[in-house]
Scaffold this motif. Structure first.
Motif, mmCIF file in Angstrom:
data_model
loop_
_atom_site.group_PDB
_atom_site.id
_atom_site.type_symbol
_atom_site.label_atom_id
_atom_site.label_comp_id
_atom_site.label_asym_id
_atom_site.label_seq_id
_atom_site.Cartn_x
_atom_site.Cartn_y
_atom_site.Cartn_z
ATOM 1 N N GLU A 80 -0.863 -13.446 6.951
ATOM 2 C CA GLU A 80 0.070 -14.514 6.538
ATOM 3 C C GLU A 80 0.880 -14.152 5.298
ATOM 4 O O GLU A 80 1.756 -14.906 4.879
ATOM 5 C CB GLU A 80 -0.722 -15.806 6.264
ATOM 6 C CG GLU A 80 -1.220 -16.464 7.534
ATOM 7 C CD GLU A 80 -2.017 -17.731 7.249
ATOM 8 O OE1 GLU A 80 -1.881 -18.299 6.138
ATOM 9 O OE2 GLU A 80 -2.790 -18.135 8.139
ATOM 10 N N VAL A 81 0.548 -12.999 4.707
ATOM 11 C CA VAL A 81 1.219 -12.637 3.458
ATOM 12 C C VAL A 81 2.738 -12.501 3.618
ATOM 13 O O VAL A 81 3.490 -13.100 2.851
ATOM 14 C CB VAL A 81 0.585 -11.369 2.833
ATOM 15 C CG1 VAL A 81 1.455 -10.802 1.722
ATOM 16 C CG2 VAL A 81 -0.791 -11.707 2.291
ATOM 17 N N PRO A 82 3.217 -11.771 4.649
ATOM 18 C CA PRO A 82 4.682 -11.646 4.757
ATOM 19 C C PRO A 82 5.370 -13.004 4.834
ATOM 20 O O PRO A 82 6.428 -13.191 4.212
ATOM 21 C CB PRO A 82 4.873 -10.846 6.047
ATOM 22 C CG PRO A 82 3.597 -10.080 6.211
ATOM 23 C CD PRO A 82 2.527 -10.992 5.693
ATOM 24 N N GLY A 83 4.745 -13.963 5.527
ATOM 25 C CA GLY A 83 5.342 -15.286 5.661
ATOM 26 C C GLY A 83 5.349 -16.057 4.346
ATOM 27 O O GLY A 83 6.222 -16.880 4.091
ATOM 28 N N SER A 130 1.898 -5.079 2.962
ATOM 29 C CA SER A 130 0.937 -4.709 3.998
ATOM 30 C C SER A 130 0.338 -5.934 4.680
ATOM 31 O O SER A 130 -0.154 -6.845 4.021
ATOM 32 C CB SER A 130 -0.182 -3.879 3.377
ATOM 33 O OG SER A 130 -1.195 -3.689 4.314
ATOM 34 N N LYS A 131 0.416 -5.900 6.016
ATOM 35 C CA LYS A 131 -0.188 -7.000 6.792
ATOM 36 C C LYS A 131 -1.687 -6.798 6.926
ATOM 37 O O LYS A 131 -2.419 -7.716 7.252
ATOM 38 C CB LYS A 131 0.404 -7.021 8.199
ATOM 39 C CG LYS A 131 1.753 -7.659 8.280
ATOM 40 C CD LYS A 131 2.163 -7.725 9.752
ATOM 41 C CE LYS A 131 3.644 -7.493 9.877
ATOM 42 N NZ LYS A 131 4.070 -7.175 11.219
ATOM 43 N N THR A 163 -3.865 -5.357 4.550
ATOM 44 C CA THR A 163 -4.661 -5.658 3.368
ATOM 45 C C THR A 163 -4.109 -6.828 2.574
ATOM 46 O O THR A 163 -4.739 -7.318 1.657
ATOM 47 C CB THR A 163 -4.695 -4.433 2.435
ATOM 48 O OG1 THR A 163 -3.348 -4.121 2.070
ATOM 49 C CG2 THR A 163 -5.311 -3.234 3.110
ATOM 50 N N GLY A 164 -2.895 -7.255 2.925
ATOM 51 C CA GLY A 164 -2.272 -8.340 2.181
ATOM 52 C C GLY A 164 -1.785 -7.896 0.826
ATOM 53 O O GLY A 164 -1.613 -8.689 -0.089
ATOM 54 N N GLN A 165 -1.582 -6.601 0.681
ATOM 55 C CA GLN A 165 -1.197 -6.044 -0.608
ATOM 56 C C GLN A 165 0.308 -5.800 -0.695
ATOM 57 O O GLN A 165 0.919 -5.305 0.242
ATOM 58 C CB GLN A 165 -1.947 -4.732 -0.802
ATOM 59 C CG GLN A 165 -1.772 -4.147 -2.170
ATOM 60 C CD GLN A 165 -3.021 -3.427 -2.607
ATOM 61 O OE1 GLN A 165 -3.831 -3.935 -3.376
ATOM 62 N NE2 GLN A 165 -3.202 -2.241 -2.085
ATOM 63 N N VAL A 166 0.887 -6.171 -1.842
ATOM 64 C CA VAL A 166 2.299 -5.900 -2.092
ATOM 65 C C VAL A 166 2.370 -4.885 -3.219
ATOM 66 O O VAL A 166 1.678 -5.017 -4.220
ATOM 67 C CB VAL A 166 3.026 -7.202 -2.492
ATOM 68 C CG1 VAL A 166 4.399 -6.907 -3.092
ATOM 69 C CG2 VAL A 166 3.180 -8.119 -1.280
ATOM 70 N N ILE A 167 3.178 -3.859 -3.005
ATOM 71 C CA ILE A 167 3.326 -2.854 -4.059
ATOM 72 C C ILE A 167 4.642 -3.098 -4.782
ATOM 73 O O ILE A 167 5.711 -3.088 -4.168
ATOM 74 C CB ILE A 167 3.314 -1.420 -3.473
ATOM 75 C CG1 ILE A 167 2.029 -1.158 -2.689
ATOM 76 C CG2 ILE A 167 3.557 -0.378 -4.564
ATOM 77 C CD1 ILE A 167 0.815 -0.864 -3.491
ATOM 78 N N ALA A 198 -5.489 3.941 0.931
ATOM 79 C CA ALA A 198 -4.299 4.724 1.276
ATOM 80 C C ALA A 198 -3.083 4.114 0.576
ATOM 81 O O ALA A 198 -2.200 4.834 0.094
ATOM 82 C CB ALA A 198 -4.092 4.745 2.783
ATOM 83 N N GLU A 199 -3.076 2.786 0.485
ATOM 84 C CA GLU A 199 -1.951 2.099 -0.174
ATOM 85 C C GLU A 199 -1.913 2.369 -1.676
ATOM 86 O O GLU A 199 -0.888 2.172 -2.326
ATOM 87 C CB GLU A 199 -2.028 0.589 0.083
ATOM 88 C CG GLU A 199 -1.603 0.232 1.493
ATOM 89 C CD GLU A 199 -1.850 -1.232 1.830
ATOM 90 O OE1 GLU A 199 -2.319 -1.979 0.947
ATOM 91 O OE2 GLU A 199 -1.588 -1.621 2.979
#
Lengths: 377, 613
Positions: free
Chosen positions: A67-70, A112-113, A115-119, B186-187
């Motif tokens: 749901e992170v991208p949304g 990332s869908k 891990t829900g991580q945004v860089i 990896a991220e």
């Protein structure tokens, strides 16, 4: 056993020095061939990709990774400022929405869908390479760096701490034997490269830091003092990045030891000249020694100067000058008297090839060949 | 993603007819010296016959490793009366009369060896398995990252950016298990944009050996920015480790990328009849082979100027560790710092001025090639070596463990000793063979000094054979074993090891002045019996090639391998030192009081004739 490591440090009144100054990654070279450069002039620069801030939006908003991208209010490639709302959860029936304000400024690099991580990537970091040397650009390596050439007085030390610095040479002691004590240091030495004779004391180093002296160059230092100055016991000889407010270079070794007469006299002869020094030392394969570089004014360059090749060992033969570099005769200077071919049993019981050294006061010492280094005159 | 399980599948080399191999030439390109040895078939048996060495020429001004190889090989040729190098500077094959050799092989640790960054999800599990794979392949592990290493992600990224490894190994998750964590790692690695050590002309090699179902996702994260190689999971299920695919892949990439970018290696690779191996990887291979063949437990140590490598095989399980900053020259100062000067000095039987010593240690560090001239300097260096070896072995024991995170079957008795797995598999009581190599051990003026450095640092228990690698030819034999195992084993047996003797030590705390063990020794011309008190050492002459039958009866709760207080009889091997009885307690405790300690050490020094006049 044969070794590639060659003792013997370069101490040269005039040598044509070529140094390569390069960037860690490709970038822009700011100077061109033939150009004269000053030590502090930037010759090449680049931008390193900025710092990275990983933000686990899934955890921060307690939502599933998918749901992170949304939930994000920004797209990949968008810039975010500190305090700006980056994401908002849907909540339940429109209530209990959670918002997330960004703590960092940067560009969204990936989402990332899984891990829900945004860089988030911060501003690029500038990296500059300075000339270090007063000289002429003789080669430009496109996108990488330059080669600078100059006629210099060049002296290698045996060990140092602290990085590159610049200043005028000032000799503080009356002789090569005299230890550098605090009473020899004064206000007028601020920003200078101060030369001592024997050992630099702990108290002198502290006073030098207080006075804002750029660097100290002496024969030796006591390890106990070095430990106190650094605040830790140095385990491995890889130095140069210490931040102690001064660069320290020793030319001979640890303990009470006189600076080699030739080194002292040479530094004294260049008193008042501008010099660049670097304490960085690396004693591993690809050895790196600290250095003192004093450019020679082109007007004073001697055309007849003999290129000094004292570095890199040279040939061990009867008559050459050597210094013993291990106890029990550590620091003693003399001339090679004999080079017997057959190995000898040392007091330690080891068999080793030795040489005989006649000291300045006429004594003859037997020393393993591995325990001497060549010095010039 | 398929993987060929045979080791060293990487490079296709010429098929060899093993029966026709009579002359074998092997080199080891170290960071300073290239060592060449010659092995010849004499009367149907392989023997090491000549050796030569020359400075390694990887660095400028020569910058071509094959020059040093040619020089070392030429020296061997001169000694052996053979011509190995033709007019084009190449090694001649096959052997014909007094010219050439049948196979040429090499190892390499030049240019600082193989430096790796390892990442795994859980520090104690996948990260530990990945580290074991990297070390086993002969790498130096610069850093191990894991999701639970207590660093913030940005700190981990910062660390990756500071390092310039040769390659990266990424593991995590069991097959079919959760994918999230390994993808998360990896991220972290991808945006750090790690740069390879040798130039920027090739992409960073990354080996993925984690959850196979996450492989595609990991690939998506890295895109085309790295040279990604996917191999089987190092930890496919929690209960077992599968290291060989990752290990082989490290060797492949070492050759294809790292070596190929080092000066002259393309030529060296084309000369060699077997893939060039990282030096420690080859040493591990031969030790494992010997331990497997003889069904023994073995420990090998190589103490160098900068680093100390420890290899062990216990119950068939191989482990290797590198203690990067424990060594006798470049790292000598670090040994004194890590161990503390007081711990070093407890091995010295006379007074020394600490301030003066500190300066001497630093002077050795900045001029690493000097050798001890006086007895005092030698005693001190050997004291430092005991501490370096002790610390390296301690690190090895902490690393060589059973798999962590595995559910253990328990019995009622275990209630009182609950452990969650991860116990060391190193057991000094079951250790059969301890092999030493490296300057301070192999060049000691007196072999009794070597034996005592080993015993004091490793503290073997029960019956342990001590040996040293005569001229450090284990690396050569390790590679040879991959092409001609019989030749490697024969040479190992006959020429590689010099036996020092056997140490018989009681386990447990002994009391000064009280009988700790009784012994009888029978052998050719030997018929001895006696007893030893706690704190004592005894040296019984038993020379190289001789054996004796030794019966030891420990007292009280003391143990020599048959259980507390139970006698044990074994046949032991002699050597340059002989048979050593050690009743000094295990663990070995030295008095805190400096004077008392000196007195005790002095007694041991005299008994063992360590520093005779």
């Amino acid at each position: 056993m044969a070794v590639a490591y060659t003792p013997g440090l370069k101490v040269s009144p005039q040598t044509q020095l070529r140094i390569r100054r390069s960037l860690p990654i490709s970038g822009e070279v700011k100077v061109s061939i033939g150009q004269k450069v000053q030590p502090q002039q930037v010759v090449a620069e680049t931008l390193l990709p900025g710092n990275v801030y990983p933000l686990n939006i899934s955890k921060m908003l307690s939502i599933p990774p998918a749901e992170v991208p949304g939930a994000l209010l920004k797209k990949q490639g968008d810039y975010v400022k500190v305090g700006e709302t980056l994401a908002r959860s849907k909540g339940i029936f429109g209530f209990f929405k959670n918002e997330l304000a960004s703590k960092y400024e940067g560009q969204i690099e990936s989402i990332s869908k899984i891990t829900g991580q945004v860089i988030l990537r911060g501003e690029p970091l500038p990296v500059q390479v300075k000339a270090f040397l007063n000289g002429t650009i003789v080669e430009v390596i496109p996108n990488e760096g330059v080669v600078i050439e100059a006629e210099t007085t060049f002296i290698q030390g045996i060990f140092g701490v602290g990085g590159e610095t610049y200043g005028q040479i000032k000799v503080a002691t009356k002789s090569a034997e005299e230890a550098l004590t605090p009473d020899l240091l004064e206000e007028s030495m601020r920003g200078k490269i101060v030369i001592g004779g024997g050992r630099m004391t702990y108290e002198a180093v502290y006073k030098a830091i207080d006075l804002g002296i750029a660097a100290l160059v002496c024969g030796g230092i006591d390890d106990q003092d070095l430990k106190a100055i650094l605040g830790y016991d140095l385990g491995v000889a890889v130095t140069g990045s210490e931040k102690i407010g001064i660069t320290l270079i020793i030319t001979e070794g640890f303990g009470d030891i006189t600076m080699a007469r030739r080194t002292y006299d040479l530094l004294k002869s260049r008193e008042g000249a501008d010099a660049a020094v670097n304490g960085a030392t690396q004693i591993r394969a690809g050895v790196m020694r600290p250095e003192i570089v004093v450019p020679i004014d082109p007007k004073h360059v001697s055309k007849n100067a003999i290129e000094d090749t004292s570095a890199g060992g040279g040939v061990m033969e009867v008559g050459v000058s050597v210094r013993v570099i291990r106890d029990p005769y550590f620091g003693i200077l003399g001339k090679v008297k004999a080079l017997p071919h057959e190995p000898v049993v040392l007091e330690s019981g080891s068999h080793a090839r030795i040489l005989q050294v006649e000291t300045l006061d006429g004594k003859v010492l037997t020393v393993p060949r591995a325990n001497v280094e060549l010095i010039t005159r | 993603m398929s993987h060929n399980q045979s080791s060293h599948s990487h490079i296709t080399h010429k098929a060899l007819d093993l029966d026709k191999i009579n002359v074998i030439l092997a080199t080891d390109c170290g960071s300073t010296t290239t060592k060449a040895i010659l092995i010849e078939k004499i009367d149907g048996h392989y023997r090491q016959t000549h050796r030569g060495e020359a400075p390694t020429t990887v660095e400028k001004p020569v910058a071509d490793v094959t020059v040093g190889v040619t020089n070392a090989v030429t020296e061997v040729g001169e000694l052996a009366g053979r011509k190995f190098v033709d007019d084009n500077g190449e090694i001649i094959r096959p052997a014909n009369g007094n010219v050439g050799c049948d196979i040429y092989i090499s190892t390499s640790s030049a240019g600082g060896g193989l430096q790796m960054l390892v990442a795994g999800v859980v520090k104690e599990m996948s990260a530990a398995s990945a580290t074991r794979a990297a070390l086993g392949a002969g790498a130096i592990v610069m850093e191990t990252l894991s999701s639970n290493d207590k660093r913030k992600p940005y700190e981990q990224i910062q660390r990756i950016r500071e390092l310039r490894p040769d390659m990266i190994l990424l593991a995590g998750g069991t097959d079919g298990g959760t994918k999230k964590h390994v993808v998360g790692l990896a991220e972290i690695i991808a945006p750090a944009k790690p740069l390879p050590r040798f130039g920027s002309e090739y992409r960073m090699p990354v080996i993925y050996a984690g959850n196979k179902e996450a492989a595609e996702l990991v690939q998506d994260v890295f895109k085309d920015e790295v040279e990604l190689k996917i191999v089987e999971n190092v930890r496919p299920v929690m209960e077992s480790e599968y290291l060989s695919p990752a290990r082989d892949s490290i060797h492949d990439l070492f050759l294809e990328h790292v070596m190929a970018h080092a000066p002259g290696y393309d030529k060296l690779i084309s000369w060699a009849d077997a893939p060039i191996m990282p030096t420690p990887g080859a040493v591990g291979d031969i030790l494992k082979m010997i331990a497997d063949r003889d069904q023994i437990n073995a420990v090998g140590v190589d103490i160098g100027g900068a680093t100390t490598d420890v290899f062990s095989v216990f119950d068939g399980v191989f482990n290797r560790t590198v203690s990067a900053n424990l060594g006798m020259s470049y790292s000598i100062s670090n040994v004194c710092t890590e161990a503390t000067m007081a711990k070093v000095l407890r091995w010295v039987h006379f007074d020394m001025d600490e301030r003066e010593l500190r300066n001497r240690v630093k002077n050795k560090m900045i001029r690493p090639t000097t050798i001890p001239q006086t007895r005092e300097a030698l005693v001190f260096e050997q004291a430092v070596s005991r501490e370096a070896l002790r610390l390296a072995y301690q690190q090895h024991k902490e690393f060589a463990t059973t798999l962590k995170g595995v559910q253990q079957q328990r019995t009622v008795g275990d209630v009182f000793s609950q452990q969650t797995g991860g116990n060391t598999i190193v057991n000094n009581m079951t250790l059969n063979l301890l092999v030493a190599s490296g300057g301070v051990l192999s060049h000691a003026p007196n072999m009794n000094q070597t034996s005592m450095m080993l015993i004091d640092a490793f503290e073997p228990e029960g019956f342990t054979t001590l040996a040293k690698d005569s001229i450090f030819m284990m690396p050569h034999l390790g590679v040879l074993a991959s092409v001609h195992p019989q030749a490697a084993l024969e040479v190992f047996e006959k020429d590689c090891l010099i036996y020092l003797g056997t140490c018989v030590a009681v386990k447990g705390l002994t009391k000064l002045g009280e009988v700790a063990m009784r012994y009888t020794v029978r052998g050719k011309g030997l018929d001895l019996n006696g007893s030893m008190n706690g704190g004592e050492l005894k040296l019984i002459p038993l020379w190289e090639g001789e054996t004796a039958t030794v019966l030891v009866e420990p007292t009280g709760r003391l143990d020599v391998g048959a259980g507390p207080g139970r006698p044990l009889e074994k046949e032991v091997r002699g050597g340059t030192t002989g048979l050593i009885f050690d009743a000094r307690s295990r663990p070995l405790l030295l008095p805190d009081d400096r004077l008392q300690g000196q007195k005790m050490i002095k007694q041991w020094v005299e008994t063992m004739e360590l520093y005779p006049n």
